[in-house]
Design an enzyme around this catalytic site. Sequence first.
Site, PDB file in Angstrom:
ATOM      1  N   LYS A 147      59.926  75.767  48.798  1.00  9.57           N
ATOM      2  CA  LYS A 147      60.928  76.514  48.033  1.00  9.57           C
ATOM      3  C   LYS A 147      62.300  76.473  48.717  1.00  9.57           C
ATOM      4  O   LYS A 147      63.309  76.273  48.067  1.00  9.57           O
ATOM      5  CB  LYS A 147      60.521  77.995  47.889  1.00  9.57           C
ATOM      6  CG  LYS A 147      59.226  78.230  47.156  1.00  9.57           C
ATOM      7  CD  LYS A 147      59.000  79.726  46.909  1.00  9.57           C
ATOM      8  CE  LYS A 147      58.807  80.550  48.177  1.00  9.57           C
ATOM      9  NZ  LYS A 147      57.521  80.328  48.851  1.00  9.57           N
TER      10      LYS A 147
ATOM     11  N   ARG B 278      57.893  88.356  44.034  1.00  9.23           N
ATOM     12  CA  ARG B 278      56.572  87.976  44.522  1.00  9.23           C
ATOM     13  C   ARG B 278      55.474  88.873  43.967  1.00  9.23           C
ATOM     14  O   ARG B 278      54.307  88.674  44.283  1.00  9.23           O
ATOM     15  CB  ARG B 278      56.561  88.107  46.049  1.00  9.23           C
ATOM     16  CG  ARG B 278      56.688  86.794  46.814  1.00  9.23           C
ATOM     17  CD  ARG B 278      56.738  87.121  48.287  1.00  9.23           C
ATOM     18  NE  ARG B 278      56.353  86.049  49.129  1.00  9.23           N
ATOM     19  CZ  ARG B 278      57.191  85.254  49.785  1.00  9.23           C
ATOM     20  NH1 ARG B 278      58.492  85.383  49.640  1.00  9.23           N
ATOM     21  NH2 ARG B 278      56.727  84.320  50.592  1.00  9.23           N
TER      22      ARG B 278
ATOM     23  N   ARG C 158      55.411  73.303  60.611  1.00 10.99           N
ATOM     24  CA  ARG C 158      56.796  73.577  60.201  1.00 10.99           C
ATOM     25  C   ARG C 158      57.628  74.072  61.382  1.00 10.99           C
ATOM     26  O   ARG C 158      57.162  74.852  62.199  1.00 10.99           O
ATOM     27  CB  ARG C 158      56.785  74.624  59.084  1.00 10.99           C
ATOM     28  CG  ARG C 158      58.163  75.185  58.753  1.00 10.99           C
ATOM     29  CD  ARG C 158      58.216  75.805  57.390  1.00 10.99           C
ATOM     30  NE  ARG C 158      57.506  77.068  57.280  1.00 10.99           N
ATOM     31  CZ  ARG C 158      57.457  77.780  56.153  1.00 10.99           C
ATOM     32  NH1 ARG C 158      58.055  77.333  55.055  1.00 10.99           N
ATOM     33  NH2 ARG C 158      56.796  78.907  56.115  1.00 10.99           N
TER      34      ARG C 158
ATOM     35  N   ARG D 102      58.224  79.565  63.365  1.00 14.94           N
ATOM     36  CA  ARG D 102      58.179  80.946  62.885  1.00 14.94           C
ATOM     37  C   ARG D 102      56.932  81.610  63.418  1.00 14.94           C
ATOM     38  O   ARG D 102      55.864  81.009  63.416  1.00 14.94           O
ATOM     39  CB  ARG D 102      58.162  80.959  61.349  1.00 14.94           C
ATOM     40  CG  ARG D 102      59.528  81.104  60.748  1.00 14.94           C
ATOM     41  CD  ARG D 102      59.494  80.860  59.286  1.00 14.94           C
ATOM     42  NE  ARG D 102      58.546  81.731  58.589  1.00 14.94           N
ATOM     43  CZ  ARG D 102      58.448  81.795  57.269  1.00 14.94           C
ATOM     44  NH1 ARG D 102      59.225  81.039  56.521  1.00 14.94           N
ATOM     45  NH2 ARG D 102      57.583  82.589  56.704  1.00 14.94           N
TER      46      ARG D 102
HETATM   47  P1  ADP Z   1      57.080  81.788  52.929  1.00 18.45           P
HETATM   48  O1  ADP Z   1      57.486  81.512  51.528  1.00 18.45           O
HETATM   49  O2  ADP Z   1      57.037  80.598  53.804  1.00 18.45           O
HETATM   50  O3  ADP Z   1      55.858  82.647  53.051  1.00 18.45           O
HETATM   51  P2  ADP Z   1      59.332  83.642  53.340  1.00 18.45           P
HETATM   52  O4  ADP Z   1      60.300  83.248  54.373  1.00 18.45           O
HETATM   53  O5  ADP Z   1      59.747  83.562  51.918  1.00 18.45           O
HETATM   54  O6  ADP Z   1      58.080  82.728  53.631  1.00 18.45           O
HETATM   55  O7  ADP Z   1      58.768  85.121  53.616  1.00 18.45           O
HETATM   56  C1  ADP Z   1      58.295  85.507  54.856  1.00 18.45           C
HETATM   57  C2  ADP Z   1      57.689  86.893  54.776  1.00 18.45           C
HETATM   58  O8  ADP Z   1      58.681  87.839  54.361  1.00 18.45           O
HETATM   59  C3  ADP Z   1      56.560  87.049  53.771  1.00 18.45           C
HETATM   60  O9  ADP Z   1      55.323  86.648  54.297  1.00 18.45           O
HETATM   61  C4  ADP Z   1      56.628  88.558  53.480  1.00 18.45           C
HETATM   62  O10 ADP Z   1      56.030  89.290  54.536  1.00 18.45           O
HETATM   63  C5  ADP Z   1      58.113  88.834  53.497  1.00 18.45           C
HETATM   64  N1  ADP Z   1      58.694  88.687  52.150  1.00 18.45           N
HETATM   65  C6  ADP Z   1      59.535  87.714  51.708  1.00 18.45           C
HETATM   66  N2  ADP Z   1      59.849  87.874  50.412  1.00 18.45           N
HETATM   67  C7  ADP Z   1      59.193  88.976  49.986  1.00 18.45           C
HETATM   68  C8  ADP Z   1      59.084  89.663  48.738  1.00 18.45           C
HETATM   69  N3  ADP Z   1      59.722  89.229  47.634  1.00 18.45           N
HETATM   70  N4  ADP Z   1      58.307  90.780  48.692  1.00 18.45           N
HETATM   71  C9  ADP Z   1      57.654  91.219  49.772  1.00 18.45           C
HETATM   72  N5  ADP Z   1      57.693  90.624  50.979  1.00 18.45           N
HETATM   73  C10 ADP Z   1      58.457  89.512  51.103  1.00 18.45           C
END
Ligand code: ADP
Length: 220
Positions: A13, A85, A124, A159
């Site tokens: 994404k 999400r 990654r 990460r």
């Molecule tokens: P990835 O898509 O690789 O899992 P992100 O960088 O988008 O990682 O998100 C990392 C973390 O941040 C998620 O695992 C979650 O804990 C939190 N997070 C991100 N976006 C949301 C969201 N829309 N709602 C709740 N938690 C979120």
Amino acid sequence: MYIIMLGAPGSGKGTIGAEICNEFGLKHVATGDIFRNEIKNQTELGKKASEYISQGKLVPDEITIAMVESNIKDLQGVLLDGFPRTTDQAEALKAFMKENNKELVAVINLNVPDEDIVKRTSSRVICSNKNCGASFNTVFMPPKVEGICDKCGSKLTKREDDNPDTIRERLQIYHDQTEPLIEYYKNEELLETIDIDIYIEDIKERTTAEAIKRINERNH
Ligand code: ADP
Ligand code: ZN
């Protein structure tokens, strides 16, 4: 113009989203990046979020929704990466967009098999410069110089939540809580699914081109 990137953790994404932003002049709003930044700066929000993120859990809706709305309220063109999400987040976004006269053009859904996600996410690496945030992969998309970001020359780091156990937890949560959004946006006639095979060499270029094509077709 608003675009949503949907897909499992590590589906690409962020990488594809950055290219789409360049093409259409959109601001890239990545909830994960915003949270990581708050954690680094040890803000109140960061402290709350870090409890959940380190375990691979979702940050609660009320925290996340308020944060996203305050980040996008003054922006015209936005690409949302990692939001919504949950169905509640999607409903909140819908109400927000209606109130603020914004139009959602497309929801790009990146479809990657679970086994590939685990493989790809384990290798990654991301740029440590928060203004860059580029993402690489030591196996599938290596940087030109090992450990160094191609775009800005900063160090690459792993990460904390990109370890196999947390990835599996995040995948499970994706299937339980985020996957229902595929049906949700299909019903809204906004969904554009792209199937991804991570073993194809120019996967990033092809996926980007496909996503741009689908957005353009909708925009006309
Ligand atoms: P990835 O898509 O690789 O899992 P992100 O960088 O988008 O990682 O998100 C990392 C973390 O941040 C998620 O695992 C979650 O804990 C939190 N997070 C991100 N976006 C949301 C969201 N829309 N709602 C709740 N938690 C979120
Ligand atoms: Zn960089």
